[in-house]
Design a protein around this motif. Structure first.
Motif, PDB file in Angstrom:
ATOM      1  N   GLY A  79     -10.929  -7.050  -3.198  1.00  0.00           N
ATOM      2  CA  GLY A  79      -9.543  -7.572  -3.174  1.00  0.00           C
ATOM      3  C   GLY A  79      -8.827  -7.351  -4.352  1.00  0.00           C
ATOM      4  O   GLY A  79      -7.312  -7.387  -4.450  1.00  0.00           O
ATOM      5  N   GLY A  80      -9.605  -7.682  -5.414  1.00  0.00           N
ATOM      6  CA  GLY A  80      -8.899  -7.859  -6.717  1.00  0.00           C
ATOM      7  C   GLY A  80      -8.409  -6.501  -7.549  1.00  0.00           C
ATOM      8  O   GLY A  80      -8.104  -6.408  -8.590  1.00  0.00           O
ATOM      9  N   PHE A  81      -9.046  -5.501  -6.783  1.00  0.00           N
ATOM     10  CA  PHE A  81      -8.852  -3.957  -7.599  1.00  0.00           C
ATOM     11  C   PHE A  81      -7.482  -3.733  -8.079  1.00  0.00           C
ATOM     12  O   PHE A  81      -6.621  -3.851  -7.164  1.00  0.00           O
ATOM     13  N   GLU A  82      -7.447  -3.181  -9.160  1.00  0.00           N
ATOM     14  CA  GLU A  82      -6.067  -2.350  -9.517  1.00  0.00           C
ATOM     15  C   GLU A  82      -6.424  -1.395 -10.582  1.00  0.00           C
ATOM     16  O   GLU A  82      -7.443  -1.393 -10.994  1.00  0.00           O
ATOM     17  N   ILE A  83      -5.212  -0.572 -10.676  1.00  0.00           N
ATOM     18  CA  ILE A  83      -5.639   0.449 -11.802  1.00  0.00           C
ATOM     19  C   ILE A  83      -4.947  -0.095 -12.991  1.00  0.00           C
ATOM     20  O   ILE A  83      -3.739  -0.490 -13.127  1.00  0.00           O
ATOM     21  N   LEU A  84      -5.551   0.160 -14.158  1.00  0.00           N
ATOM     22  CA  LEU A  84      -5.107  -0.133 -15.270  1.00  0.00           C
ATOM     23  C   LEU A  84      -3.666   0.465 -15.673  1.00  0.00           C
ATOM     24  O   LEU A  84      -3.454   1.748 -15.315  1.00  0.00           O
ATOM     25  N   GLY A  85      -2.545  -0.175 -16.168  1.00  0.00           N
ATOM     26  CA  GLY A  85      -1.130   0.292 -16.424  1.00  0.00           C
ATOM     27  C   GLY A  85      -0.668   0.151 -15.151  1.00  0.00           C
ATOM     28  O   GLY A  85       0.624   0.404 -15.182  1.00  0.00           O
ATOM     29  N   ASP A  86      -0.823  -0.569 -13.856  1.00  0.00           N
ATOM     30  CA  ASP A  86       0.078  -1.012 -12.856  1.00  0.00           C
ATOM     31  C   ASP A  86       0.670  -2.100 -13.159  1.00  0.00           C
ATOM     32  O   ASP A  86       1.669  -2.398 -13.396  1.00  0.00           O
ATOM     33  N   SER A  87      -0.091  -3.285 -13.248  1.00  0.00           N
ATOM     34  CA  SER A  87       0.342  -4.694 -13.783  1.00  0.00           C
ATOM     35  C   SER A  87      -0.042  -5.207 -15.159  1.00  0.00           C
ATOM     36  O   SER A  87       0.803  -5.864 -15.634  1.00  0.00           O
ATOM     37  N   HIS A  88      -1.153  -4.616 -15.662  1.00  0.00           N
ATOM     38  CA  HIS A  88      -1.572  -5.120 -16.789  1.00  0.00           C
ATOM     39  C   HIS A  88      -1.303  -3.833 -18.049  1.00  0.00           C
ATOM     40  O   HIS A  88      -1.218  -2.584 -17.538  1.00  0.00           O
ATOM     41  N   PRO A  89      -0.726  -4.254 -19.231  1.00  0.00           N
ATOM     42  CA  PRO A  89      -0.431  -3.245 -20.168  1.00  0.00           C
ATOM     43  C   PRO A  89      -1.496  -2.120 -20.367  1.00  0.00           C
ATOM     44  O   PRO A  89      -2.521  -2.317 -20.459  1.00  0.00           O
ATOM     45  N   GLY A  90      -1.071  -0.780 -20.081  1.00  0.00           N
ATOM     46  CA  GLY A  90      -1.938   0.344 -20.423  1.00  0.00           C
ATOM     47  C   GLY A  90      -2.445   0.864 -21.818  1.00  0.00           C
ATOM     48  O   GLY A  90      -2.034   0.240 -22.752  1.00  0.00           O
TER      49      GLY A  90
ATOM     50  N   ILE B 107     -12.027   4.628 -21.690  1.00  0.00           N
ATOM     51  CA  ILE B 107     -11.441   3.657 -21.032  1.00  0.00           C
ATOM     52  C   ILE B 107     -11.221   3.866 -19.459  1.00  0.00           C
ATOM     53  O   ILE B 107     -10.721   4.806 -18.841  1.00  0.00           O
ATOM     54  N   LEU B 108     -12.136   3.204 -18.758  1.00  0.00           N
ATOM     55  CA  LEU B 108     -12.311   3.558 -17.273  1.00  0.00           C
ATOM     56  C   LEU B 108     -11.059   2.768 -16.715  1.00  0.00           C
ATOM     57  O   LEU B 108     -11.022   1.386 -16.700  1.00  0.00           O
ATOM     58  N   PRO B 109     -10.303   3.320 -15.507  1.00  0.00           N
ATOM     59  CA  PRO B 109      -8.903   2.564 -15.543  1.00  0.00           C
ATOM     60  C   PRO B 109      -9.341   1.576 -14.173  1.00  0.00           C
ATOM     61  O   PRO B 109      -8.407   0.792 -13.766  1.00  0.00           O
ATOM     62  N   SER B 110     -10.455   1.728 -13.598  1.00  0.00           N
ATOM     63  CA  SER B 110     -10.677   0.976 -12.289  1.00  0.00           C
ATOM     64  C   SER B 110     -11.058  -0.497 -12.856  1.00  0.00           C
ATOM     65  O   SER B 110     -12.023  -0.807 -13.156  1.00  0.00           O
ATOM     66  N   LEU B 111     -10.121  -1.468 -12.593  1.00  0.00           N
ATOM     67  CA  LEU B 111     -10.197  -2.759 -13.048  1.00  0.00           C
ATOM     68  C   LEU B 111     -10.726  -3.705 -11.453  1.00  0.00           C
ATOM     69  O   LEU B 111      -9.989  -3.436 -10.705  1.00  0.00           O
ATOM     70  N   TRP B 112     -11.888  -4.418 -11.712  1.00  0.00           N
ATOM     71  CA  TRP B 112     -12.407  -5.044 -10.689  1.00  0.00           C
ATOM     72  C   TRP B 112     -12.442  -4.563  -9.455  1.00  0.00           C
ATOM     73  O   TRP B 112     -12.183  -4.953  -8.256  1.00  0.00           O
ATOM     74  N   TRP B 113     -13.462  -3.515  -9.539  1.00  0.00           N
ATOM     75  CA  TRP B 113     -13.921  -2.843  -8.378  1.00  0.00           C
ATOM     76  C   TRP B 113     -14.677  -3.645  -7.406  1.00  0.00           C
ATOM     77  O   TRP B 113     -14.539  -3.685  -6.120  1.00  0.00           O
ATOM     78  N   GLY B 114     -15.606  -4.378  -8.150  1.00  0.00           N
ATOM     79  CA  GLY B 114     -16.246  -5.187  -7.275  1.00  0.00           C
ATOM     80  C   GLY B 114     -17.825  -4.694  -7.202  1.00  0.00           C
ATOM     81  O   GLY B 114     -18.081  -3.602  -7.622  1.00  0.00           O
ATOM     82  N   ASP B 115     -18.853  -5.244  -6.515  1.00  0.00           N
ATOM     83  CA  ASP B 115     -20.052  -4.704  -6.219  1.00  0.00           C
ATOM     84  C   ASP B 115     -20.418  -3.888  -4.868  1.00  0.00           C
ATOM     85  O   ASP B 115     -21.436  -3.431  -4.815  1.00  0.00           O
ATOM     86  N   ASP B 116     -19.389  -3.754  -4.125  1.00  0.00           N
ATOM     87  CA  ASP B 116     -19.572  -3.026  -2.966  1.00  0.00           C
ATOM     88  C   ASP B 116     -18.955  -1.353  -3.035  1.00  0.00           C
ATOM     89  O   ASP B 116     -17.644  -1.144  -3.282  1.00  0.00           O
ATOM     90  N   ASP B 117     -19.922  -0.525  -3.064  1.00  0.00           N
ATOM     91  CA  ASP B 117     -19.432   0.769  -3.481  1.00  0.00           C
ATOM     92  C   ASP B 117     -18.694   1.657  -2.282  1.00  0.00           C
ATOM     93  O   ASP B 117     -18.169   2.548  -2.607  1.00  0.00           O
ATOM     94  N   SER B 118     -18.766   0.922  -1.037  1.00  0.00           N
ATOM     95  CA  SER B 118     -17.897   1.521   0.070  1.00  0.00           C
ATOM     96  C   SER B 118     -16.542   1.492  -0.267  1.00  0.00           C
ATOM     97  O   SER B 118     -15.808   2.357   0.280  1.00  0.00           O
ATOM     98  N   ALA B 119     -16.086   0.666  -0.995  1.00  0.00           N
ATOM     99  CA  ALA B 119     -14.735   0.352  -0.968  1.00  0.00           C
ATOM    100  C   ALA B 119     -14.336  -0.699  -2.192  1.00  0.00           C
ATOM    101  O   ALA B 119     -15.206  -1.681  -2.425  1.00  0.00           O
ATOM    102  N   PRO B 120     -13.366  -0.496  -2.697  1.00  0.00           N
ATOM    103  CA  PRO B 120     -12.700  -1.535  -3.832  1.00  0.00           C
ATOM    104  C   PRO B 120     -12.859  -2.909  -3.167  1.00  0.00           C
ATOM    105  O   PRO B 120     -12.242  -3.098  -2.067  1.00  0.00           O
TER     106      PRO B 120
END
Length: 348
Positions: A111-122, A96-109
């Motif tokens: 706006g919707g990026f978050e880490i699993l376990g922050d607001s979504h159950p981990g 399970i990769l914890p990077s949620l909704w990183w997006g297509d730009d590899d220079s930075a995540p």
């Protein structure tokens, strides 16, 4: 007669939700004692998401910060950023990769990026729901604990060293704080790439263990002027090409760099603010680079190196049962661990 097992202050709450999975549930922020094993509603699959039956999960410093309330997670809440298990729809073993909704730009995540376990159950549960792109096939050679321990520290170390730090074979790198899961992963990765690795630590024992996973030397950050001492370990005492700072000691880290060197910052374990002398910074031609976590493409790059044998699987310090999550957090916070702390999930 009904017998209930209690694992800490909250664990007698198995009847709270009336069925469902077992999970480590947080009802209030605080120390390890607020963690308890209880029943929690099963996750429900939706389009684009998958349910994973968790076999093992990792405990990260990030989970400690969530438990303390630094990310204002909703309560009640299930901790856990990464893990490994089987997809419920296909039976495929996955990490399970914890990077949620990183997006297509590899220079930075995005706006919707978050880490699993922050607001979504981990992942500290029998079941977890994740976006499908975050369920990555598990390498055959990894144990459940090894696979669970890889995603967060692996993708973070790869992005810090390779994607952002641009580390190359023959360069020198200083990794601060040897002993933690991220540091040990970074040591292994940098050494595998062909770089010369020096570490800082609070004990010579951890320096020696760091050498076992690829470091060439180390210094004690508890000693005065440790940055200059570290610099003595570089060719010609010129300084490091790259410093990986997860603790927030920017001023000292810059002192360890060669002219034109790169400082990659990915944490603030010891300090939330830094004061830098501007003129020495620009005359030194230094680069200050921020990073966090990593994209699915970063993780794919790491898995390629793992498959090629360039990098070793994560070092596992201790594996606790799921009902001993509080003890696992205590182990991390004690500073005594060397490598990753994991939780084994008994799914019957």
């Amino acid at each position: 007669m009904v017998l209930l097992r209690c694992f800490g202050r909250l664990n007698c709450g198995f009847l709270r939700y009336g069925g469902g999975m077992e999970a480590v549930v947080l009802h209030e922020f605080g120390g390890p004692e607020v963690l308890g094993l209880e029943r929690y509603p099963d996750p429900v699959a939706e389009p684009g998401w998958v349910i994973v039956r968790v076999r093992a999960c990792a405990v990260n410093w990030h989970d400690v910060l969530v438990r303390r309330g630094l990310y204002n997670s909703p309560l009640p809440h299930v901790l856990g950023a990464d893990g490994a298990g089987e997809r419920m729809d296909t039976g495929e073993p996955v990490m399970i990769l914890p990077s949620l909704w990183w997006g297509d730009d590899d220079s930075a995540p995005g706006g919707g990026f978050e880490i699993l376990g922050d607001s979504h159950p981990g992942t500290h549960a029998e079941l977890v729901r994740v976006p499908e792109e975050c369920a990555v096939p598990k390498p055959r050679g990894l144990s459940w604990s090894g696979a669970a321990a890889l995603p967060l520290v692996g993708v973070t170390a790869y992005r810090a060293l390779v994607s952002r730090g641009r580390l190359r074979a023959g360069e020198s790198v200083l990794i601060l704080g040897a002993g933690g899961g991220l540091a040990t992963m970074a040591i292994s990765l940098a050494s595998g790439i062909g770089a010369s690795v020096v570490v800082t630590s609070s004990s010579w024992g951890k320096v020696e263990r760091a050498k076992e996973v690829g470091a060439t030397d180390g210094v004690l950050y508890t000693e005065h002027n440790w940055a200059e001492a570290a610099k003595q370990c570089t060719p010609g005492v010129r300084g490091f090409d790259l410093v990986i700072d997860s603790v927030g000691t920017w001023r000292d880290s810059l002192k360890a760099l060669r002219p034109g060197g790169r400082l990659v910052v990915l944490g603030a374990a010891q300090a939330d603010a830094a004061v830098l002398d501007i003129r020495p910074f620009y005359f030194g031609q230094f680069e200050l680079i921020g990073t966090t976590m990593g994209s699915p493409r970063d993780f794919a790059g790491l898995l390629t190196l793992l498959d090629e044998g360039v990098v070793e699987p994560p070092v596992i310090d201790t594996t606790f049962p799921l009902d001993a999550a509080a003890a696992a957090h205590e182990r991390i916070e004690s500073g005594a661990a060397f490598g990753k702390v994991a939780l084994s999930v008994d799914t019957g």
